[in-house]
Design an enzyme around this catalytic site. Structure first.
Site, PDB file in Angstrom:
ATOM      1  N   ASP A  31       0.856  -1.192   0.000  1.00 31.60           N
ATOM      2  CA  ASP A  31       0.000   0.000   0.000  1.00 31.60           C
ATOM      3  C   ASP A  31       0.895   1.246   0.000  1.00 31.60           C
ATOM      4  O   ASP A  31       1.900   1.296   0.722  1.00 31.60           O
ATOM      5  CB  ASP A  31      -0.890  -0.013   1.255  1.00 31.60           C
ATOM      6  N   GLY A  36      -4.480   4.812   2.176  1.00 29.54           N
ATOM      7  CA  GLY A  36      -4.592   3.796   3.224  1.00 29.54           C
ATOM      8  C   GLY A  36      -3.988   4.275   4.537  1.00 29.54           C
ATOM      9  O   GLY A  36      -3.390   5.353   4.609  1.00 29.54           O
ATOM     10  N   ALA A  74      -6.691   1.154  -6.042  1.00 31.53           N
ATOM     11  CA  ALA A  74      -7.345   1.839  -7.164  1.00 31.53           C
ATOM     12  C   ALA A  74      -7.911   3.158  -6.667  1.00 31.53           C
ATOM     13  O   ALA A  74      -8.062   3.367  -5.460  1.00 31.53           O
ATOM     14  CB  ALA A  74      -8.490   0.994  -7.726  1.00 31.53           C
ATOM     15  N   ASN A  91      -3.848   4.879 -13.041  1.00 35.35           N
ATOM     16  CA  ASN A  91      -3.831   4.119 -11.782  1.00 35.35           C
ATOM     17  C   ASN A  91      -4.619   2.823 -11.867  1.00 35.35           C
ATOM     18  O   ASN A  91      -4.162   1.787 -11.390  1.00 35.35           O
ATOM     19  CB  ASN A  91      -4.392   4.978 -10.645  1.00 35.35           C
ATOM     20  N   TYR A 151     -14.399   5.811 -14.424  1.00 35.24           N
ATOM     21  CA  TYR A 151     -14.121   4.838 -13.367  1.00 35.24           C
ATOM     22  C   TYR A 151     -14.604   3.452 -13.794  1.00 35.24           C
ATOM     23  O   TYR A 151     -13.847   2.466 -13.780  1.00 35.24           O
ATOM     24  CB  TYR A 151     -14.794   5.293 -12.067  1.00 35.24           C
ATOM     25  N   ASN A 180     -22.374  -0.625  -3.007  1.00 32.11           N
ATOM     26  CA  ASN A 180     -21.783   0.455  -2.196  1.00 32.11           C
ATOM     27  C   ASN A 180     -21.302  -0.039  -0.835  1.00 32.11           C
ATOM     28  O   ASN A 180     -22.132  -0.299   0.053  1.00 32.11           O
ATOM     29  CB  ASN A 180     -22.797   1.590  -2.023  1.00 32.11           C
ATOM     30  N   ARG A 231     -29.109   3.204  -4.167  1.00 30.26           N
ATOM     31  CA  ARG A 231     -27.917   2.358  -4.151  1.00 30.26           C
ATOM     32  C   ARG A 231     -28.135   1.187  -3.196  1.00 30.26           C
ATOM     33  O   ARG A 231     -28.926   1.272  -2.251  1.00 30.26           O
ATOM     34  CB  ARG A 231     -26.681   3.145  -3.670  1.00 30.26           C
TER      35      ARG A 231
END
Ligand code: UDP
Length: 338
Positions: A31, A36, A74, A91, A151, A180, A231
């Site tokens: 990471d 993070g 990501a 990325n 995305y 989600n 969602r």
């Protein structure tokens, strides 16, 4: 199994790492700590690095004799992907392709990928076109993948690369199409901490506690029952468990893709109302324009992962999910920075 987890110090990554360690796997977390948090993976072997430094990753695959990769690292902001697509293609696609090829060259045969419901775009037969009950029609994995934002495009492109690799090399993968992610570990020690925060649920709590003046509802004119986006919110620990189950199933040639959601949609207004119930606080709200790239409704049909992996959602309603998120928010109002 010896597993490399990219982005393992992030929100979903860290919850998954905890479960991997509990189930006896040997975990190396890779990471950059850009998004993070070191504190999120106290028990794991954390290597700080960036995927663009692919030789560093290659060396880890070799030296740590990695057998499987779970790839979380990501960028995941729909709105930002619309305004800065270059960042997303670099990325999410370019670095993922570099990683994938190093996996191939190192003989790694199992790969779990964080994909997304954003690969469906505005699904035919759902996406706000509601059923007679007024609820959006859940999306199956057979739905046409036709993203409406960069995305989603980057995630779909990488799913396709994975499928081509699995068709040609001794390699198998599972793409988990997250709906989600929400909530926090039951014990309140691990949760969501983004800077800047853009996600609805943490922002609703910040508005409820006066940290921000209000939460803005992005669009009130969607073709949904109350005009706001719908969602499917899935608890992060339920999502994490899907990765463990997927790992146990992948063999060379596997081309699995599963939706991971609870199968029930909640509108932005419903999220705010349930948050008010859970917190006992009033949430100051402002109505704003739509956010670019948002489909009206995304609700999972998760029957395939239930049937094939024996997965099920322990937290099967929004209230239960928000209770865990609120517990984390109360004890960590500034995230890990305390
Ligand atoms: N949303 C909103 N206000 C905000 C943040 C999000 O109305 O300040 C809406 C957003 O348009 C979407 C839903 O809440 O319909 C969930 O958005 P979030 O950013 O949490 O997750 P995403 O769907 O982008 O992964």
């Amino acid at each position: 199994m010896r597993i490399l987890v990219t982005g393992g110090a992030g929100y979903i990554g860290s919850h998954t790492v905890r479960q991997l360690l509990v189930t006896g796997h040997e975990v190396t977390v890779y990471d950059s700590l850009e998004h993070g948090h070191r504190q999120a993976v106290p028990a794991a072997n954390l290597v700080v690095g960036d995927l663009r430094d692919i030789d560093h990753v290659d060396n880890l695959l070799l030296v740590n004799r990695i057998e499987a990769v779970i790839h979380f690292a990501a960028l995941a902001h729909v709105g930002e992907s619309v305004t800065s697509p270059a960042k997303y293609y670099t990325n999410n696609l370019l670095y993922s392709l570099l990683l994938l090829d190093r996996c191939r060259r190192n003989g790694i045969q199992k790969f779990v990928f964080s994909s997304t419901c954003a690969t469906y775009g505005v699904p035919e037969g759902s996406g706000g076109i509601t059923s007679p009950t007024g609820n959006p029609v859940p999306i199956t994995e057979g739905e046409k993948q036709n993203p409406v934002n960069p995305y989603g495009n980057t995630k779909l492109a990488f799913e396709r690369a994975l499928a081509d690799y699995a068709g040609a090399y001794p390699f198998g993968f599972c793409a988990l199409r997250y709906f989600n992610a929400a909530g926090a570990a039951e014990d309140g020690t691990l949760g969501e901490d983004h800077n800047p925060e853009t996600h609805l649920i943490p922002l609703v709590f910040q508005a409820a506690t006066g940290k921000i003046p209000h939460v803005t509802v992005f669009g009130t004119d969607y073709p949904t029952p109350d005009g706001t986006c719908v969602r499917d919110y899935i608890h992060v620990d339920d999502l994490a468990r899907a990765h463990i189950l997927a790992l146990g199933k992948i063999v060379p040639g596997s081309k699995f893709a599963y939706n991971v959601g609870i199968g029930r949609g909640y509108s932005v207004r419903e999220v705010i109302a349930v948050a008010e119930e859970v917190t006992g606080l009033k949430v100051p709200v402002k109505e704003g324009p739509r956010r670019a790239g948002d489909p009206p409704a995304l609700v999972a049909d998760a029957s395939k992962i239930r049937k094939e992996l024996g997965w099920s959602a322990k937290y099967n309603n929004l209230r239960a999910i928000l209770e865990t998120a609120w517990r984390w928010h109360k004890s960590h109002p500034n995230g890990f920075a305390e």
